[in-house]
Design a protein around this motif. Sequence first.
Motif, PDB file in Angstrom:
ATOM      1  N   THR A  26       0.862  -1.178   0.000  1.00  0.00           N
ATOM      2  CA  THR A  26       0.000   0.000   0.000  1.00  0.00           C
ATOM      3  C   THR A  26       0.896   1.225   0.000  1.00  0.00           C
ATOM      4  O   THR A  26       1.880   1.285   0.738  1.00  0.00           O
ATOM      5  CB  THR A  26      -0.923  -0.002   1.233  1.00  0.00           C
ATOM      6  N   TYR A  27       0.555   2.207  -0.830  1.00  0.00           N
ATOM      7  CA  TYR A  27       1.405   3.372  -1.043  1.00  0.00           C
ATOM      8  C   TYR A  27       0.621   4.672  -0.900  1.00  0.00           C
ATOM      9  O   TYR A  27      -0.516   4.775  -1.345  1.00  0.00           O
ATOM     10  CB  TYR A  27       2.019   3.322  -2.451  1.00  0.00           C
ATOM     11  N   ARG A  28       1.269   5.679  -0.325  1.00  0.00           N
ATOM     12  CA  ARG A  28       0.682   7.022  -0.190  1.00  0.00           C
ATOM     13  C   ARG A  28       0.722   7.743  -1.537  1.00  0.00           C
ATOM     14  O   ARG A  28       1.739   7.722  -2.216  1.00  0.00           O
ATOM     15  CB  ARG A  28       1.484   7.850   0.811  1.00  0.00           C
ATOM     16  N   SER A  33      -1.584  11.519   2.687  1.00  0.00           N
ATOM     17  CA  SER A  33      -2.565  10.483   2.329  1.00  0.00           C
ATOM     18  C   SER A  33      -2.891   9.591   3.518  1.00  0.00           C
ATOM     19  O   SER A  33      -2.038   9.279   4.333  1.00  0.00           O
ATOM     20  CB  SER A  33      -2.028   9.603   1.200  1.00  0.00           C
ATOM     21  N   GLU A  34      -4.142   9.162   3.569  1.00  0.00           N
ATOM     22  CA  GLU A  34      -4.616   8.229   4.590  1.00  0.00           C
ATOM     23  C   GLU A  34      -4.398   6.812   4.076  1.00  0.00           C
ATOM     24  O   GLU A  34      -5.037   6.387   3.117  1.00  0.00           O
ATOM     25  CB  GLU A  34      -6.097   8.478   4.882  1.00  0.00           C
ATOM     26  N   CYS A  35      -3.507   6.083   4.712  1.00  0.00           N
ATOM     27  CA  CYS A  35      -3.132   4.745   4.235  1.00  0.00           C
ATOM     28  C   CYS A  35      -4.268   3.729   4.318  1.00  0.00           C
ATOM     29  O   CYS A  35      -4.310   2.783   3.536  1.00  0.00           O
ATOM     30  CB  CYS A  35      -1.920   4.226   5.001  1.00  0.00           C
ATOM     31  N   SER A  44      -4.894   6.148  -0.401  1.00  0.00           N
ATOM     32  CA  SER A  44      -3.692   5.461  -0.860  1.00  0.00           C
ATOM     33  C   SER A  44      -3.998   4.591  -2.073  1.00  0.00           C
ATOM     34  O   SER A  44      -5.151   4.426  -2.465  1.00  0.00           O
ATOM     35  CB  SER A  44      -3.131   4.601   0.268  1.00  0.00           C
ATOM     36  N   LYS A  46      -2.926   0.718  -3.911  1.00  0.00           N
ATOM     37  CA  LYS A  46      -2.503  -0.593  -3.449  1.00  0.00           C
ATOM     38  C   LYS A  46      -2.202  -1.488  -4.644  1.00  0.00           C
ATOM     39  O   LYS A  46      -2.898  -1.446  -5.658  1.00  0.00           O
ATOM     40  CB  LYS A  46      -3.617  -1.216  -2.604  1.00  0.00           C
ATOM     41  N   ARG A 115       5.804   3.883   0.572  1.00  0.00           N
ATOM     42  CA  ARG A 115       5.074   2.746   1.136  1.00  0.00           C
ATOM     43  C   ARG A 115       4.467   3.128   2.491  1.00  0.00           C
ATOM     44  O   ARG A 115       5.101   3.780   3.301  1.00  0.00           O
ATOM     45  CB  ARG A 115       6.005   1.552   1.292  1.00  0.00           C
ATOM     46  N   CYS A 116       3.237   2.691   2.687  1.00  0.00           N
ATOM     47  CA  CYS A 116       2.585   2.861   3.980  1.00  0.00           C
ATOM     48  C   CYS A 116       3.148   1.829   4.956  1.00  0.00           C
ATOM     49  O   CYS A 116       3.494   0.709   4.551  1.00  0.00           O
ATOM     50  CB  CYS A 116       1.071   2.639   3.857  1.00  0.00           C
ATOM     51  N   ASP A 117       3.233   2.192   6.209  1.00  0.00           N
ATOM     52  CA  ASP A 117       3.650   1.250   7.240  1.00  0.00           C
ATOM     53  C   ASP A 117       2.601   0.151   7.349  1.00  0.00           C
ATOM     54  O   ASP A 117       1.403   0.421   7.260  1.00  0.00           O
ATOM     55  CB  ASP A 117       3.799   1.934   8.596  1.00  0.00           C
TER      56      ASP A 117
END
Length: 121
Positions: A26-28, A33-35, A44, A46, A115-117
């Motif tokens: 998943t990417y911002r 951006s809200e992941c 985000s 994905k 990348r989102c955590d």
Amino acid sequence: MGRRFASALALMLVPALAIATPYDGTYRQNANSECLLVGADGGSLKIDDGIFYGVEMECRMTRPVTVVSMDATLYTMRCSGNDQIWSERAMVMNDAEIDGGIIMIWDGYAFRYTRCDEPAE
């Protein structure tokens, strides 16, 4: 020869199987951006099992071609969204400056995503 042709035709008609890509995650779309909000403005993007989920659209990432001497893959994107279906080519590569980030290049456009955590389990 007829049997071989029929087998080849049957393989072409079978839908592409979804398989993981080296870019799954998943990417911002931008720093704010809200992941957890995938596929919406301000959310985000994905990539999961060979499907790219963008803003109000999704694309099957088919026919991967490794780009020689680059950490990149060229895909045929079979997309649908807003009651339309289309196909385009896109290149995805790992971002050399942002750990875990990617760069996605569509005809005339380049996008950098971080990348989102991963959520803690």
